[in-house]
Design a protein around this motif. Structure first.
Motif, PDB file in Angstrom:
ATOM      1  N   UNK A  43      -6.426   3.540  -8.066  1.00  0.00           N
ATOM      2  CA  UNK A  43      -4.869   4.002  -8.289  1.00  0.00           C
ATOM      3  C   UNK A  43      -3.958   2.824  -8.113  1.00  0.00           C
ATOM      4  N   UNK A  44      -3.409   2.477  -9.229  1.00  0.00           N
ATOM      5  CA  UNK A  44      -2.670   1.024  -9.334  1.00  0.00           C
ATOM      6  C   UNK A  44      -1.111   1.292  -9.735  1.00  0.00           C
ATOM      7  N   UNK A  45      -0.460   0.746  -9.007  1.00  0.00           N
ATOM      8  CA  UNK A  45       1.140   0.661  -9.547  1.00  0.00           C
ATOM      9  C   UNK A  45       1.629  -0.948  -9.680  1.00  0.00           C
ATOM     10  N   UNK A  46       2.022  -0.997 -10.961  1.00  0.00           N
ATOM     11  CA  UNK A  46       2.336  -2.492 -11.273  1.00  0.00           C
ATOM     12  C   UNK A  46       3.794  -2.315 -11.924  1.00  0.00           C
ATOM     13  N   UNK A  47       4.745  -3.283 -11.601  1.00  0.00           N
ATOM     14  CA  UNK A  47       6.083  -3.310 -11.848  1.00  0.00           C
ATOM     15  C   UNK A  47       6.584  -4.770 -12.017  1.00  0.00           C
ATOM     16  N   UNK A  48       7.980  -5.177 -12.257  1.00  0.00           N
ATOM     17  CA  UNK A  48       8.450  -6.329 -12.306  1.00  0.00           C
ATOM     18  C   UNK A  48       8.930  -6.772 -10.915  1.00  0.00           C
ATOM     19  N   UNK A  49       8.680  -5.872  -9.816  1.00  0.00           N
ATOM     20  CA  UNK A  49       9.501  -6.067  -8.650  1.00  0.00           C
ATOM     21  C   UNK A  49       8.064  -5.570  -7.514  1.00  0.00           C
ATOM     22  N   UNK A 108       1.713  -6.158  -6.819  1.00  0.00           N
ATOM     23  CA  UNK A 108       1.365  -4.869  -7.049  1.00  0.00           C
ATOM     24  C   UNK A 108       0.382  -3.839  -6.011  1.00  0.00           C
ATOM     25  N   UNK A 109       0.667  -2.830  -6.409  1.00  0.00           N
ATOM     26  CA  UNK A 109      -0.252  -2.037  -5.065  1.00  0.00           C
ATOM     27  C   UNK A 109      -1.391  -1.583  -5.834  1.00  0.00           C
ATOM     28  N   UNK A 110      -2.497  -1.094  -4.897  1.00  0.00           N
ATOM     29  CA  UNK A 110      -3.851  -0.311  -5.495  1.00  0.00           C
ATOM     30  C   UNK A 110      -4.430   0.060  -4.367  1.00  0.00           C
ATOM     31  N   UNK A 111      -4.970   1.137  -4.643  1.00  0.00           N
ATOM     32  CA  UNK A 111      -5.877   2.084  -3.541  1.00  0.00           C
ATOM     33  C   UNK A 111      -7.178   2.353  -4.399  1.00  0.00           C
ATOM     34  N   UNK A 112      -8.083   2.568  -4.097  1.00  0.00           N
ATOM     35  CA  UNK A 112      -9.367   3.048  -4.563  1.00  0.00           C
ATOM     36  C   UNK A 112     -10.056   4.053  -3.520  1.00  0.00           C
ATOM     37  N   UNK A 113     -10.305   5.227  -4.083  1.00  0.00           N
ATOM     38  CA  UNK A 113     -10.564   6.499  -3.185  1.00  0.00           C
ATOM     39  C   UNK A 113     -12.004   6.679  -3.682  1.00  0.00           C
ATOM     40  N   UNK A 114     -12.963   6.541  -2.684  1.00  0.00           N
ATOM     41  CA  UNK A 114     -14.348   6.877  -2.975  1.00  0.00           C
ATOM     42  C   UNK A 114     -14.458   8.411  -2.562  1.00  0.00           C
ATOM     43  N   UNK A 115     -15.260   9.112  -3.725  1.00  0.00           N
ATOM     44  CA  UNK A 115     -15.530  10.428  -3.421  1.00  0.00           C
ATOM     45  C   UNK A 115     -14.258  11.202  -3.074  1.00  0.00           C
ATOM     46  N   UNK A 116     -13.073  11.177  -3.952  1.00  0.00           N
ATOM     47  CA  UNK A 116     -11.866  11.726  -3.469  1.00  0.00           C
ATOM     48  C   UNK A 116     -12.054  13.281  -3.491  1.00  0.00           C
ATOM     49  N   UNK A 117     -11.231  13.968  -2.409  1.00  0.00           N
ATOM     50  CA  UNK A 117     -11.468  15.423  -2.221  1.00  0.00           C
ATOM     51  C   UNK A 117     -10.860  16.215  -3.245  1.00  0.00           C
ATOM     52  N   UNK A 118     -11.309  17.119  -3.581  1.00  0.00           N
ATOM     53  CA  UNK A 118     -10.604  18.247  -4.720  1.00  0.00           C
ATOM     54  C   UNK A 118      -9.290  18.816  -4.093  1.00  0.00           C
ATOM     55  N   UNK A 119      -8.320  19.210  -4.854  1.00  0.00           N
ATOM     56  CA  UNK A 119      -7.059  19.604  -4.167  1.00  0.00           C
ATOM     57  C   UNK A 119      -5.936  18.718  -4.990  1.00  0.00           C
ATOM     58  N   UNK A 120      -4.676  19.241  -4.448  1.00  0.00           N
ATOM     59  CA  UNK A 120      -3.628  18.391  -4.623  1.00  0.00           C
ATOM     60  C   UNK A 120      -3.591  16.815  -4.086  1.00  0.00           C
ATOM     61  N   UNK A 135      13.562   0.058  -9.715  1.00  0.00           N
ATOM     62  CA  UNK A 135      12.568  -0.853 -10.538  1.00  0.00           C
ATOM     63  C   UNK A 135      11.724   0.024 -11.407  1.00  0.00           C
ATOM     64  N   UNK A 136      11.328  -0.061 -12.667  1.00  0.00           N
ATOM     65  CA  UNK A 136      10.603   0.743 -13.423  1.00  0.00           C
ATOM     66  C   UNK A 136       9.142   0.238 -13.094  1.00  0.00           C
ATOM     67  N   UNK A 137       8.110   1.032 -12.890  1.00  0.00           N
ATOM     68  CA  UNK A 137       6.870   1.103 -12.703  1.00  0.00           C
ATOM     69  C   UNK A 137       5.942   1.837 -13.436  1.00  0.00           C
ATOM     70  N   UNK A 138       4.688   1.375 -13.400  1.00  0.00           N
ATOM     71  CA  UNK A 138       3.595   1.829 -14.384  1.00  0.00           C
ATOM     72  C   UNK A 138       2.570   2.487 -13.052  1.00  0.00           C
ATOM     73  N   UNK A 139       2.252   3.714 -13.121  1.00  0.00           N
ATOM     74  CA  UNK A 139       1.157   4.160 -12.488  1.00  0.00           C
ATOM     75  C   UNK A 139       0.086   4.539 -13.091  1.00  0.00           C
TER      76      UNK A 139
END
Length: 80
Positions: free
Chosen positions: A14-20, A46-58, A71-75
């Protein structure tokens, strides 16, 4: 919010990039919390997180910034 199923054998990147200076906060389906501020090396904080074996659900994802105002961002979500 997204609903995940069958993700056990994958990693979710999961990555979030933006101009800020962006941040990301995640609450997974197993009620684990993850936060990142500057791990994505894009030169703008920018921010990023990697989840190994992510759990099911919300999974809830909040993207924000330390900068004042909006600030506009891209997920981006990728599986590996």
């Amino acid at each position: 919010s997204f609903f995940l199923s069958g993700m056990g054998p994958y990693s979710l990147h999961i990555t979030v990039t933006s101009q800020c200076d962006s941040t990301v906060l995640i609450n997974t389906g197993s009620a684990n919390w993850y936060y990142d501020d500057d791990d994505y090396n894009d030169g703008r904080g920018g921010a990023q997180i990697t989840l190994s074996n992510p759990s099911n659900g919300r999974i809830d994802i909040w993207a924000g910034t330390y900068d004042l105002g909006n600030c506009d961002a891209v997920l981006t979500l990728e599986t590996f």
